[in-house]
Design a protein around this motif. Structure first.
Motif, PDB file in Angstrom:
ATOM      1  N   ARG A 261     107.922  37.239  -1.061  1.00  0.00           N
ATOM      2  CA  ARG A 261     107.343  36.016  -0.512  1.00  0.00           C
ATOM      3  C   ARG A 261     107.821  34.798  -1.290  1.00  0.00           C
ATOM      4  NH1 ARG A 261     101.072  36.325   0.526  1.00  0.00           N
ATOM      5  NH2 ARG A 261     101.405  34.370   1.604  1.00  0.00           N
ATOM      6  N   GLU A 262     107.870  34.902  -2.623  1.00  0.00           N
ATOM      7  CA  GLU A 262     108.277  33.720  -3.382  1.00  0.00           C
ATOM      8  C   GLU A 262     109.767  33.462  -3.230  1.00  0.00           C
ATOM      9  OE1 GLU A 262     106.918  33.474  -7.429  1.00  0.00           O
ATOM     10  OE2 GLU A 262     108.065  31.643  -7.756  1.00  0.00           O
ATOM     11  N   LEU A 263     110.570  34.550  -3.240  1.00  0.00           N
ATOM     12  CA  LEU A 263     112.024  34.384  -3.139  1.00  0.00           C
ATOM     13  C   LEU A 263     112.405  33.770  -1.799  1.00  0.00           C
ATOM     14  CD1 LEU A 263     114.731  34.984  -4.556  1.00  0.00           C
ATOM     15  CD2 LEU A 263     114.819  37.089  -3.257  1.00  0.00           C
ATOM     16  N   LEU A 264     111.890  34.328  -0.699  1.00  0.00           N
ATOM     17  CA  LEU A 264     112.289  33.844   0.619  1.00  0.00           C
ATOM     18  C   LEU A 264     111.537  32.580   1.008  1.00  0.00           C
ATOM     19  CD1 LEU A 264     112.467  37.259   2.495  1.00  0.00           C
ATOM     20  CD2 LEU A 264     114.318  35.977   1.436  1.00  0.00           C
ATOM     21  N   GLY A 265     110.318  32.423   0.467  1.00  0.00           N
ATOM     22  CA  GLY A 265     109.489  31.295   0.875  1.00  0.00           C
ATOM     23  C   GLY A 265     109.822  30.018   0.149  1.00  0.00           C
ATOM     24  N   SER A 266     109.995  30.109  -1.193  1.00  0.00           N
ATOM     25  CA  SER A 266     110.305  28.868  -1.894  1.00  0.00           C
ATOM     26  C   SER A 266     111.588  28.958  -2.722  1.00  0.00           C
ATOM     27  CB  SER A 266     109.116  28.439  -2.761  1.00  0.00           C
ATOM     28  OG  SER A 266     108.395  29.535  -3.230  1.00  0.00           O
TER      29      SER A 266
ATOM     30  N   PHE B 212     109.028  33.323 -10.435  1.00  0.00           N
ATOM     31  CA  PHE B 212     108.238  32.799 -11.552  1.00  0.00           C
ATOM     32  C   PHE B 212     108.374  31.275 -11.659  1.00  0.00           C
ATOM     33  CE2 PHE B 212     108.913  37.197 -13.084  1.00  0.00           C
ATOM     34  CZ  PHE B 212     107.575  37.563 -13.132  1.00  0.00           C
ATOM     35  N   GLY B 213     108.598  30.615 -10.501  1.00  0.00           N
ATOM     36  CA  GLY B 213     108.717  29.160 -10.514  1.00  0.00           C
ATOM     37  C   GLY B 213     110.089  28.655 -10.904  1.00  0.00           C
ATOM     38  N   ILE B 214     111.047  29.575 -11.245  1.00  0.00           N
ATOM     39  CA  ILE B 214     112.396  29.146 -11.620  1.00  0.00           C
ATOM     40  C   ILE B 214     113.292  29.264 -10.389  1.00  0.00           C
ATOM     41  CG2 ILE B 214     114.377  29.611 -13.134  1.00  0.00           C
ATOM     42  CD1 ILE B 214     112.192  31.178 -14.862  1.00  0.00           C
ATOM     43  N   PRO B 215     113.996  28.179 -10.002  1.00  0.00           N
ATOM     44  CA  PRO B 215     114.847  28.273  -8.818  1.00  0.00           C
ATOM     45  C   PRO B 215     115.980  29.270  -9.039  1.00  0.00           C
ATOM     46  CG  PRO B 215     114.735  26.016  -9.647  1.00  0.00           C
ATOM     47  CD  PRO B 215     114.034  26.868 -10.639  1.00  0.00           C
ATOM     48  N   VAL B 216     116.114  30.256  -8.165  1.00  0.00           N
ATOM     49  CA  VAL B 216     117.191  31.239  -8.313  1.00  0.00           C
ATOM     50  C   VAL B 216     118.209  31.121  -7.198  1.00  0.00           C
ATOM     51  CG1 VAL B 216     115.979  32.981  -9.663  1.00  0.00           C
ATOM     52  CG2 VAL B 216     115.726  32.943  -7.190  1.00  0.00           C
ATOM     53  N   LEU B 217     117.843  30.475  -6.103  1.00  0.00           N
ATOM     54  CA  LEU B 217     118.777  30.385  -4.985  1.00  0.00           C
ATOM     55  C   LEU B 217     119.527  29.058  -4.987  1.00  0.00           C
ATOM     56  CD1 LEU B 217     116.727  31.941  -2.043  1.00  0.00           C
ATOM     57  CD2 LEU B 217     118.417  33.019  -3.502  1.00  0.00           C
ATOM     58  N   GLY B 218     119.377  28.258  -6.036  1.00  0.00           N
ATOM     59  CA  GLY B 218     120.017  26.946  -6.052  1.00  0.00           C
ATOM     60  C   GLY B 218     118.997  25.856  -5.792  1.00  0.00           C
ATOM     61  N   ASP B 219     119.460  24.627  -5.681  1.00  0.00           N
ATOM     62  CA  ASP B 219     118.556  23.497  -5.500  1.00  0.00           C
ATOM     63  C   ASP B 219     118.601  23.004  -4.054  1.00  0.00           C
ATOM     64  OD1 ASP B 219     117.239  21.077  -5.512  1.00  0.00           O
ATOM     65  OD2 ASP B 219     117.746  20.712  -7.617  1.00  0.00           O
TER      66      ASP B 219
ATOM     67  N   THR C 167     122.837  23.031  -3.705  1.00  0.00           N
ATOM     68  CA  THR C 167     123.696  23.927  -4.477  1.00  0.00           C
ATOM     69  C   THR C 167     123.339  25.369  -4.130  1.00  0.00           C
ATOM     70  OG1 THR C 167     122.099  23.925  -6.266  1.00  0.00           O
ATOM     71  CG2 THR C 167     123.886  22.331  -6.404  1.00  0.00           C
ATOM     72  N   GLY C 168     124.106  26.312  -4.668  1.00  0.00           N
ATOM     73  CA  GLY C 168     123.812  27.726  -4.465  1.00  0.00           C
ATOM     74  C   GLY C 168     123.890  28.108  -2.998  1.00  0.00           C
ATOM     75  N   VAL C 169     122.967  29.015  -2.563  1.00  0.00           N
ATOM     76  CA  VAL C 169     122.998  29.478  -1.178  1.00  0.00           C
ATOM     77  C   VAL C 169     122.696  28.369  -0.191  1.00  0.00           C
ATOM     78  CG1 VAL C 169     122.672  31.810  -0.379  1.00  0.00           C
ATOM     79  CG2 VAL C 169     121.188  30.927  -2.167  1.00  0.00           C
ATOM     80  N   TYR C 170     121.978  27.344  -0.661  1.00  0.00           N
ATOM     81  CA  TYR C 170     121.627  26.259   0.260  1.00  0.00           C
ATOM     82  C   TYR C 170     122.876  25.557   0.770  1.00  0.00           C
ATOM     83  CZ  TYR C 170     116.935  27.000  -1.472  1.00  0.00           C
ATOM     84  OH  TYR C 170     115.737  27.565  -1.798  1.00  0.00           O
ATOM     85  N   ALA C 171     123.956  25.567  -0.048  1.00  0.00           N
ATOM     86  CA  ALA C 171     125.205  24.947   0.376  1.00  0.00           C
ATOM     87  C   ALA C 171     125.785  25.664   1.590  1.00  0.00           C
ATOM     88  CB  ALA C 171     126.211  24.959  -0.768  1.00  0.00           C
ATOM     89  N   LEU C 172     125.436  26.957   1.750  1.00  0.00           N
ATOM     90  CA  LEU C 172     125.937  27.722   2.889  1.00  0.00           C
ATOM     91  C   LEU C 172     125.088  27.506   4.144  1.00  0.00           C
ATOM     92  CD1 LEU C 172     126.486  31.080   0.971  1.00  0.00           C
ATOM     93  CD2 LEU C 172     128.208  29.349   1.484  1.00  0.00           C
ATOM     94  N   GLY C 173     124.054  26.678   4.017  1.00  0.00           N
ATOM     95  CA  GLY C 173     123.219  26.424   5.178  1.00  0.00           C
ATOM     96  C   GLY C 173     121.913  27.185   5.180  1.00  0.00           C
TER      97      GLY C 173
END
Lengths: 214, 244
Positions: free
Chosen positions: A153-158, A162-169, A174-180
């Motif tokens: 839930r935390e990984l896919l939802g936010s 543990f509150g640390i961004p792992v998928l990029g900003d 950045t990160g996966v967000y750059a891929l859309g």
């Protein structure tokens, strides 16, 4: 597991998978699901239940010969309530923000069916050491499900763990967000917790056909 | 009047015990195989909630809240008993009230209506450990319900919400027995997923009343307010230092 006899070790390992309190015994779902939107909250809840169930099982087991069976439910409730008050006060003192997030759900550990279920089914009939192991095992089984649900839930939802961004900003893309990729805010909504547990049950029962109900 | 109406609809639909906060899930899952037993348990839950929430409201108002003991010696300035905060005792007080009331209800029902007692038999003591009951009292406390009337209203209406949920799932489970569900999902798995889908449906009630549930969203803002206050205090301290 050199320390434990085979029978004792089974007390701990059984509830982790084939006799899991949440997915097989259907206990303790009440307070489990609402707080799994964050991994940290899930972990703290798991630890709180571990403490309450481990200590409570020992206390009840020590008193098992002197509790009159007619009023045992009230005695059990008082023991759990006292332990939960300790957990609640410790959280309020050392992790105030977290205790705000968990709000009434810490209090609801009192009525968590796993605890009453283990008191009734195990601690009232067994010696303290076995009861302790049984409590630890069942609380771990509970915590495992909580952590799995909280992780997804935390990984896919936010996009954090543990509150640390792992998928990029998501703002700077950045990160996966750059891929859309975009955060699926729906994962943070309460109903998704139920659906994820449903899927865990599906996976578990597909792997172990003995567990299938008719 | 309008606040009564608002609380009533909000507790049944928007903050539904099962779909919004997952309370009472154990008995919800265990007792929802048949409509008849589901109705019995649902009615018992409404009844017990309607008694225990107002009772615990009284306890909270006159015993547990910070300053609630002022009636004891007439002080209201934080000295004597009015300065006491027994809030940490609320879990134990609430659960004792609930256990006692459930026991009492059991005795009364057994005496006056043996037939109802027999049909509810096993479920009555189970209600004492139903999280929906304790949850009702704890939410009553954390949402700061203001008057006795509203507490009664809250107890009854959240009971009705729970009743509605268990009735719906029991009806669906009776029908789904004839459907071709994948074998590993049968029973528990599909019930979870259906409940999730029903929860998504109930989310749409969220738009019914304006205002929404501020209680759920507030943790961060309150923390911020405290932070700014301490910061203000620091600035003030700095200023006074310079003045000296």
């Amino acid at each position: 597991m050199g320390l434990l006899s085979k029978k004792d070790a089974k007390l701990i390992t059984d509830p982790l998978a084939d006799n899991n309190p949440i997915t097989i015994q259907v206990l303790g779902i009440c307070s489990a699901l609402a707080i799994t939107a964050e991994l940290k909250a899930s972990l703290v809840m798991g630890i709180a239940v571990l403490f309450v169930l481990g200590v409570g099982n020992v206390v009840i087991s020590l008193m098992r010969n002197i509790i009159p069976s007619k009023i045992r439910i009230i005695v059990q409730l008082i023991v759990v309530a006292a332990l939960v008050i300790i957990v609640d006060q410790v959280l309020k003192a050392f992790a105030y923000d977290l205790s705000k997030t968990l709000s009434v759900f810490i209090g609801l550990i009192i009525t968590n069916c796993i605890i009453m279920g283990r008191f009734e089914a195990f601690a009232l009939a067994n010696k303290p050491w076995q009861s302790f192991l049984d409590g630890i095992g069942n609380a771990l089984g509970y915590a495992v499900i909580l952590v799995i649900v909280g992780f997804f839930r935390e990984l896919l939802g936010s996009g954090t763990l543990f509150g640390i961004p792992v998928l990029g900003d998501p703002i700077e893309m950045t990160g996966v967000y750059a891929l859309g990729y975009e955060n699926n805010g729906f994962m943070l909504m309460p109903p998704m917790a139920l659906i994820i547990v449903g899927l865990i049950i599906w996976v578990q029962r597909s792997r172990n056909k003995d567990l299938i109900e008719d | 009047m309008i606040e009564h109406l608002e609380l009533f609809f909000k507790s049944i639909f928007v903050d539904n015990m099962v779909f919004a906060v997952f309370l009472g899930m154990c008995s919800y899952l265990a007792v929802s195989k048949k409509v008849a037993t589901a109705v019995g348990l649902g009615a018992a839950v409404i009844f017990v909630l309607a008694i225990t929430v107002p009772l615990n409201w009284l306890l909270d108002q006159y015993l547990l809240q910070p300053g609630a003991l002022a009636w004891l010696d007439g002080s209201s300035n934080g000295e004597g008993f009015s300065g006491m905060d027994l809030g940490f005792l609320s879990f134990i007080m609430f659960i004792a009230t609930i256990a006692t009331m459930v026991q009492l209800v059991e005795i009364v029902v057994e005496k006056f209506s043996p037939s109802l007692y027999n049909s509810l038999g096993i479920f009555l003591p189970l209600i004492a450990v139903n999280c929906a009951i304790l949850g009702g009292s704890l939410f009553m406390q954390s949402r700061e319900i203001e008057t006795f009337g509203l507490a009664v209203n809250y107890g009854v209406s959240s009971g009705i919400g729970w009743f509605l949920a268990i009735l719906a799932i029991a009806a669906i489970r009776e029908k789904i027995r004839y459907s071709n569900v994948p074998a590993p999902l049968r029973g528990l798995g599909i019930t979870f997923i259906i409940t999730g889908l029903m929860g998504i449906g109930f989310l749409s009630f969220g738009g019914m009343l304006t205002g929404g549930d501020e209680e759920e969203a507030s943790p961060e803002p309150t923390a911020q307010i405290e932070k700014t206050q301490t910061e203000d205090a620091k600035v003030l301290a700095e200023n006074t230092k310079i003045a000296e």
